[in-house]
Design an enzyme around this catalytic site. Structure first.
Site: not given
Ligand code: 2AM
Length: 202
Positions: A45, A132
């Protein structure tokens, strides 16, 4: 954790052909020997905002805020292209595919989502760099040699273009194995900007 608190995030879902192309890329990189925790193709996603722990009763106002934010943004197109790492080449922990095309529109959408959530008193979501598509996360850091080989072999990757026309609030449930994502709310881009049509007219 009780159902009263949900882990949530806002994202653009990817069409099946995009997930398939990225899944295929992941499989090729993985077969090449890079070790990490790979995002299953169905979970791929485009994150707009990570809200983290969210009270279940906040979902309805969040849904309304997302509807408002999305209505004020027009749909746009993106193309997956290139590879990158977070937080940077010295400590590569997240491997991602980049995006080209409507990056300004994407930034504006993320901004609108952040502002709409702030306007309802929701703590400003933590926003990483938007733009990204995460493929894999290293347990610690990726092996530098294996990563260099991946960039050499696959750095020129380009996936099928896709149309961004909706955003989704997802619940993320962590446990053993990959996260489980379920949609809680969905909002269409440009809904308020769509022209009103009268019967029979184009
Ligand atoms: P990303 O993979 O696009 O970088 C769902 O968990 C999504 O939220 C993940 O795919 C990640 O995005 C983002 N995410 C998860 N934990 C996070 C955190 N602690 N801070 C910011 N973004 C987070």
């Amino acid at each position: 954790m009780s159902d009263a608190v949900l882990r949530t995030f806002v994202a653009v879902p990817l069409p099946a052909p995009v997930r398939a192309a990225l899944g295929d890329l992941s499989a090729r990189i993985r077969t090449g020997g890079l070790r990490g925790r790979w995002v299953p193709p169905e979970n791929l996603h485009l994150t707009l905002a990570f809200l983290g722990d969210t009270e279940a009763r906040a979902v309805a106002p969040i849904r309304a805020a997302l509807t408002r934010a999305a209505a004020g943004c027009q749909a746009f197109d993106l193309t997956p292209a290139g590879l990158g790492v977070f937080p940077g080449p010295r400590r590569p922990r997240v491997l991602w595919v980049g995006l080209q095309g409507g990056l300004e529109a994407l930034g504006a959408l993320a901004e609108a989502v952040g502002s709409a959530l702030a306007a309802i008193g929701f703590p400003l979501p933590r926003r990483g760099a938007v733009g990204h598509l995460t493929l894999a996360r290293a347990k610690e850091v990726f092996d530098p040699e294996a990563l260099a080989a991946v960039f050499q072999r696959h750095g020129g990757f380009a996936g099928p273009p896709f149309h961004v026309h909706r955003i989704v609030l997802y619940r993320s449930q962590l446990g053993a194995g990959p996260a489980r994502y379920s949609p809680l709310a969905e909002a269409a881009l440009g809904a308020a900007g769509a022209p009103f049509t009268t019967g029979g007219e184009p």
